[in-house]
Design a protein around this motif. Structure first.
Motif, PDB file in Angstrom:
ATOM      1  N   CYS A 190      23.904  42.746  52.251  1.00  0.00           N
ATOM      2  CA  CYS A 190      24.229  42.434  50.857  1.00  0.00           C
ATOM      3  C   CYS A 190      25.175  43.526  50.368  1.00  0.00           C
ATOM      4  N   CYS A 191      26.387  43.157  50.026  1.00  0.00           N
ATOM      5  CA  CYS A 191      27.397  44.146  49.634  1.00  0.00           C
ATOM      6  C   CYS A 191      27.810  43.958  48.176  1.00  0.00           C
ATOM      7  N   ILE A 192      28.160  45.068  47.577  1.00  0.00           N
ATOM      8  CA  ILE A 192      28.599  45.105  46.182  1.00  0.00           C
ATOM      9  C   ILE A 192      30.072  45.480  46.203  1.00  0.00           C
ATOM     10  N   GLY A 193      30.938  44.552  45.847  1.00  0.00           N
ATOM     11  CA  GLY A 193      32.372  44.743  46.006  1.00  0.00           C
ATOM     12  C   GLY A 193      33.103  44.957  44.701  1.00  0.00           C
ATOM     13  N   TRP A 194      34.392  45.224  44.845  1.00  0.00           N
ATOM     14  CA  TRP A 194      35.244  45.547  43.696  1.00  0.00           C
ATOM     15  C   TRP A 194      36.554  44.773  43.777  1.00  0.00           C
ATOM     16  N   ARG A 195      37.052  44.415  42.600  1.00  0.00           N
ATOM     17  CA  ARG A 195      38.409  43.886  42.496  1.00  0.00           C
ATOM     18  C   ARG A 195      38.948  44.278  41.129  1.00  0.00           C
ATOM     19  N   PRO A 196      40.266  44.508  41.018  1.00  0.00           N
ATOM     20  CA  PRO A 196      40.816  45.004  39.756  1.00  0.00           C
ATOM     21  C   PRO A 196      40.816  43.989  38.629  1.00  0.00           C
ATOM     22  N   PRO A 198      40.016  39.378  37.677  1.00  0.00           N
ATOM     23  CA  PRO A 198      39.521  38.092  38.192  1.00  0.00           C
ATOM     24  C   PRO A 198      40.540  37.320  39.015  1.00  0.00           C
ATOM     25  N   ARG A 199      41.818  37.649  38.871  1.00  0.00           N
ATOM     26  CA  ARG A 199      42.870  36.909  39.575  1.00  0.00           C
ATOM     27  C   ARG A 199      43.111  37.437  40.988  1.00  0.00           C
ATOM     28  N   VAL A 200      42.389  38.464  41.378  1.00  0.00           N
ATOM     29  CA  VAL A 200      42.629  39.129  42.659  1.00  0.00           C
ATOM     30  C   VAL A 200      41.410  38.991  43.562  1.00  0.00           C
ATOM     31  N   GLU A 201      41.655  38.801  44.852  1.00  0.00           N
ATOM     32  CA  GLU A 201      40.551  38.717  45.807  1.00  0.00           C
ATOM     33  C   GLU A 201      39.821  40.060  45.896  1.00  0.00           C
ATOM     34  N   PRO A 202      38.510  40.033  46.214  1.00  0.00           N
ATOM     35  CA  PRO A 202      37.769  41.290  46.364  1.00  0.00           C
ATOM     36  C   PRO A 202      38.433  42.210  47.376  1.00  0.00           C
ATOM     37  N   TYR A 203      38.375  43.493  47.088  1.00  0.00           N
ATOM     38  CA  TYR A 203      38.976  44.514  47.945  1.00  0.00           C
ATOM     39  C   TYR A 203      38.322  44.508  49.320  1.00  0.00           C
ATOM     40  N   ARG A 204      39.147  44.543  50.355  1.00  0.00           N
ATOM     41  CA  ARG A 204      38.645  44.608  51.727  1.00  0.00           C
ATOM     42  C   ARG A 204      38.374  46.068  52.082  1.00  0.00           C
ATOM     43  N   TRP A 205      37.198  46.338  52.598  1.00  0.00           N
ATOM     44  CA  TRP A 205      36.790  47.714  52.883  1.00  0.00           C
ATOM     45  C   TRP A 205      37.577  48.234  54.076  1.00  0.00           C
ATOM     46  N   GLU A 206      38.155  49.421  53.930  1.00  0.00           N
ATOM     47  CA  GLU A 206      39.086  49.961  54.928  1.00  0.00           C
ATOM     48  C   GLU A 206      38.446  51.079  55.756  1.00  0.00           C
ATOM     49  N   PHE A 207      38.685  51.019  57.064  1.00  0.00           N
ATOM     50  CA  PHE A 207      38.103  51.982  57.998  1.00  0.00           C
ATOM     51  C   PHE A 207      39.138  52.385  59.036  1.00  0.00           C
ATOM     52  N   GLU A 208      38.733  53.321  59.907  1.00  0.00           N
ATOM     53  CA  GLU A 208      39.591  53.739  61.006  1.00  0.00           C
ATOM     54  C   GLU A 208      38.723  54.038  62.228  1.00  0.00           C
ATOM     55  N   GLU A 209      39.190  53.626  63.400  1.00  0.00           N
ATOM     56  CA  GLU A 209      38.467  53.885  64.643  1.00  0.00           C
ATOM     57  C   GLU A 209      39.464  54.215  65.733  1.00  0.00           C
ATOM     58  N   PRO A 220      31.259  39.991  49.368  1.00  0.00           N
ATOM     59  CA  PRO A 220      30.238  40.615  48.525  1.00  0.00           C
ATOM     60  C   PRO A 220      29.368  39.617  47.778  1.00  0.00           C
ATOM     61  N   ARG A 221      28.091  39.949  47.686  1.00  0.00           N
ATOM     62  CA  ARG A 221      27.159  39.159  46.879  1.00  0.00           C
ATOM     63  C   ARG A 221      27.359  39.448  45.395  1.00  0.00           C
ATOM     64  N   VAL A 222      27.807  40.654  45.090  1.00  0.00           N
ATOM     65  CA  VAL A 222      28.112  41.055  43.712  1.00  0.00           C
ATOM     66  C   VAL A 222      29.537  41.597  43.708  1.00  0.00           C
ATOM     67  N   THR A 223      30.374  41.100  42.805  1.00  0.00           N
ATOM     68  CA  THR A 223      31.746  41.590  42.677  1.00  0.00           C
ATOM     69  C   THR A 223      31.998  41.960  41.223  1.00  0.00           C
ATOM     70  N   GLY A 238      20.286  47.308  45.174  1.00  0.00           N
ATOM     71  CA  GLY A 238      20.848  45.966  45.213  1.00  0.00           C
ATOM     72  C   GLY A 238      21.779  45.690  46.367  1.00  0.00           C
ATOM     73  N   GLY A 239      22.119  46.707  47.154  1.00  0.00           N
ATOM     74  CA  GLY A 239      23.002  46.479  48.290  1.00  0.00           C
ATOM     75  C   GLY A 239      23.849  47.695  48.593  1.00  0.00           C
ATOM     76  N   LEU A 240      24.738  47.544  49.573  1.00  0.00           N
ATOM     77  CA  LEU A 240      25.665  48.598  49.952  1.00  0.00           C
ATOM     78  C   LEU A 240      26.947  48.457  49.145  1.00  0.00           C
ATOM     79  N   THR A 241      27.565  49.581  48.833  1.00  0.00           N
ATOM     80  CA  THR A 241      28.843  49.523  48.134  1.00  0.00           C
ATOM     81  C   THR A 241      29.795  50.528  48.757  1.00  0.00           C
ATOM     82  N   PHE A 242      31.041  50.483  48.299  1.00  0.00           N
ATOM     83  CA  PHE A 242      32.122  51.228  48.955  1.00  0.00           C
ATOM     84  C   PHE A 242      33.029  51.813  47.887  1.00  0.00           C
TER      85      PHE A 242
END
Length: 305
Positions: A190-196, A198-209, A220-223, A238-242
């Protein structure tokens, strides 16, 4: 080699305008004078700096490199001359800033409080926004954003150290769900996401490997567009967030949130105060730039691009 300051000024005007005609108007000279100044500079250096066609003007590779090196130095000289000219005039007026909601160090209070105390003639009007727009067209004097999203024709002054983003979760959530070992496992949480907005898709979480950047669409279940809603929901289990480690740090120190997947979260360039060409910088903005540079240590002011 003696420095031809007039030639440097003409070269910068052409480089920024991408036009001999526009540069000549800006400098108040003829187009022929601009062309001759560039030719003399190229002859002195023994290399072409500008590519000219009937329809366009662009810099050569050597010209681009010269511009990157010279523009910041000339801007510093302009700033120093302006400061000398206005040293006895107290800056005043309304200073409008557009600031990212996650620029924690800039908006946490101390920097702004000390600035307004030091400059009683300046009024700050700060809009907290994560939408991307032209600050000049919208009537702002400056903005604060992550360096990687600032337009390349802006001047940028660091207002934070390097940053990094983290996945975090509350102990209560992690007691019910096994902590992810790899970012690809986030889709099962269950993830808690962000977007700037309502007209923008939720932010994709960025990583490096292993030096390779990648992102994860966590569905995300909550945006929300409010970082504090994200934090409060995460703290409540309520979940993980970034988000930014700097923002989460007080909660991590109190044990309310736990950092996860840290090996996949490298640091990157932080937040910058940015604004257009500063050679005619208003005293009120120059005062803020000086205050930020003093508060954040040695200057790394740079011309984007």
């Amino acid at each position: 080699m003696a420095v031809d300051l007039n030639g440097v000024a003409v070269f910068l005007a052409v480089a920024e305008a991408k036009s001999f005609t526009t540069a000549s108007r800006h400098l108040g000279v003829t187009r022929s004078a601009v062309s001759q100044a560039i030719r003399r500079m190229e002859d002195r250096l023994g290399i072409a700096l500008v590519q000219r066609t009937t329809r366009s003007v662009s810099l050569t590779e050597a010209g681009e490199e010269l511009y990157r090196r010279v523009a910041p130095a000339v801007s510093e000289v302009g700033l120093a001359l302006d400061a000398t000219r206005d040293r006895d005039a107290a800056p005043s007026g309304l200073l409008r800033l557009a600031v990212s909601s996650i620029a924690e160090r800039f908006i946490s209070g101390a920097l702004l409080a000390s600035f307004v105390e030091s400059h009683p003639g300046i009024q700050l009007d700060i809009t907290i926004t994560d939408e991307e727009f032209d600050i000049v067209a919208e009537g702002y004097d400056a903005g604060v954003r992550l360096g990687e999203v600032i337009e390349h024709d802006m001047i940028a002054v660091p207002v934070s150290d390097h940053q990094r983003q983290l996945v975090v979760g509350a102990p209560s959530y992690l007691a019910r769900h096994r902590a992810p070992k790899h970012p690809t496992e986030l889709s099962r949480h269950c993830c808690i996401g962000w977007r700037p907005s309502p007209r923008v898709e939720p932010y994709r979480w960025e990583f490096e490997e292993d030096g390779r950047a990648f992102d994860v669409a966590v569905n995300p279940r909550v945006t929300t567009n409010d970082m504090w809603v994200m934090i409060r929901t995460a703290v409540a289990g309520g979940g993980l967030t970034f988000g930014m480690e700097e923002t989460f740090r007080p909660y991590i120190q109190r044990g309310e949130l736990l950092p996860l997947l840290e090996r996949y979260c490298p640091p990157f360039a932080g937040f910058y105060l940015y604004f257009p060409d500063r050679r005619n910088l208003a005293p009120k903005l120059r005062a803020l730039v000086s205050h930020v540079r003093y508060a954040t240590g040695p200057s790394k002011t740079q011309k984007r691009g």
